[in-house]
Every structure is written in C-alpha cells, then in structure tokens.
Design an enzyme around this catalytic site. Structure first.
Site, PDB file in Angstrom:
ATOM      1  N   VAL A  88       7.970   8.434   3.716  1.00 15.05           N
ATOM      2  CA  VAL A  88       6.989   9.188   4.496  1.00 15.05           C
ATOM      3  C   VAL A  88       5.877   9.684   3.583  1.00 15.05           C
ATOM      4  CG1 VAL A  88       6.628  11.256   5.913  1.00 15.05           C
ATOM      5  CG2 VAL A  88       8.725   9.912   6.158  1.00 15.05           C
ATOM      6  N   CYS A  89       4.660   9.422   3.985  1.00 13.96           N
ATOM      7  CA  CYS A  89       3.510   9.865   3.209  1.00 13.96           C
ATOM      8  C   CYS A  89       2.735  10.881   4.043  1.00 13.96           C
ATOM      9  CB  CYS A  89       2.623   8.666   2.877  1.00 13.96           C
ATOM     10  SG  CYS A  89       1.182   9.164   1.946  1.00 13.96           S
TER      11      CYS A  89
END
Length: 165
Positions: A88-89
């Site tokens: 997840v960014c």
C-alpha cells in the site's frame, strides 16, 4: 522487559476488539507476535470494491509509533495506490518528515499519533477515492483515467475472487 511499542500495540488491539470499527476487523497473524497483524477490509459501500473481503498484513517496526508500519494486501486487489505485490502506497504510511520529492507535506505523512484505526480508515477512504497523481500501480492509474470500464471490470474480478476465499 516489555517495550513501549508492544504495550501500545496491545492496547490498540484490545481497543479494536472491544469497540470494533465498521469496515474492517483486525487481529494477530500469530498470537506470539504483536508486530504482525492481519486485517480484513470490507469493500466500502457505494464503491467499486463493495462486497469484497480484502485481507492485508500490517508489519510494525520495533520503534513504532515513531515509524509507520508497512501494509501489504494478501488478497489480490486492483488499485492505483496499491502496487502489484499488494504494497500500500499512501501518505500516512510514509516515513515522517518532509518529502524529498516535495509531493507531500510533513503533516500528511506518518505521525506517532496515528493508530491502526486511523491507518485503516485512511486505506478505506483511499479505496473509495484513489489518488492517481502518485500511483504505486501505474497501469491501474492509467486505466482509472483512460479506460474506466476496464478498470471497473478488473476490480469486479478482484471482488469476486475475494468472496470465494
């Protein structure tokens, strides 16, 4: 000796068990390791992800809450801000301080006041409203912008798969 991060993580886990938050559930992957959590995010209503059950792991550093955990989806998910490996960014999970690229303000990045709850609420809101300005999955971001029907189809496949597990 129990350190601060262990105590804090135990407290957050107990709080979530006592007062569950709508949209996700959280627990430990292994009861003997407070630093690795498994979360289940329920696809938010009125989004493309509605009806999906997306499993992810949160890996906390030993110096939590000074540094953010890493979050990785185990369930396949198609989204501009989640790379193809499931990482997840999102700003809230970026190391504290100023962004050397100048995209994010320090206030948008990791702060020790964040909890598992604030992280997951941010991720749920990211599912509903992707940021295609700084994508982790360039292909998904491009589809989101240029070929929304294809994007929708891929997300629908992920939702279906997540329901079978």
């Amino acid at each position: 000796m129990t350190d601060q991060s262990t105590l804090l993580l135990r407290k957050q886990l107990n709080d979530l068990k006592k007062n569950p938050v709508e949209g996700f559930s959280a627990g430990l992957v292994d009861d003997d390791d407070i630093y690795i959590w498994e979360v289940l995010i329920i696809g938010p209503p009125d989004t493309l992800y509605e009806g999906g059950f997306f499993k992810a792991h949160l890996n906390f550093p030993k110096d939590y809450p000074l540094r953010p955990p890493k979050m990785k989806f185990v369930t396949e998910i198609w989204h501009p801000n989640i790379d193809k490996n499931g990482e997840v960014c999102i700003s809230i999970l970026h190391e504290p301080g100023d962004d050397k690229y100048g995209y994010e303000k320090a206030s948008e990045r990791w702060l020790p006041v964040h909890t598992v709850e604030t992280i997951l609420i941010s991720v749920i809101s990211m599912l509903a409203d992707p940021n295609d300005e700084s994508p982790a999955n360039v292909d998904a971001a491009k589809e989101w912008r240029e070929s929304f029907l294809n994007f929708k189809r891929k997300v629908a496949q992920c939702v279906r798969k997540s329901q079978e597990i």
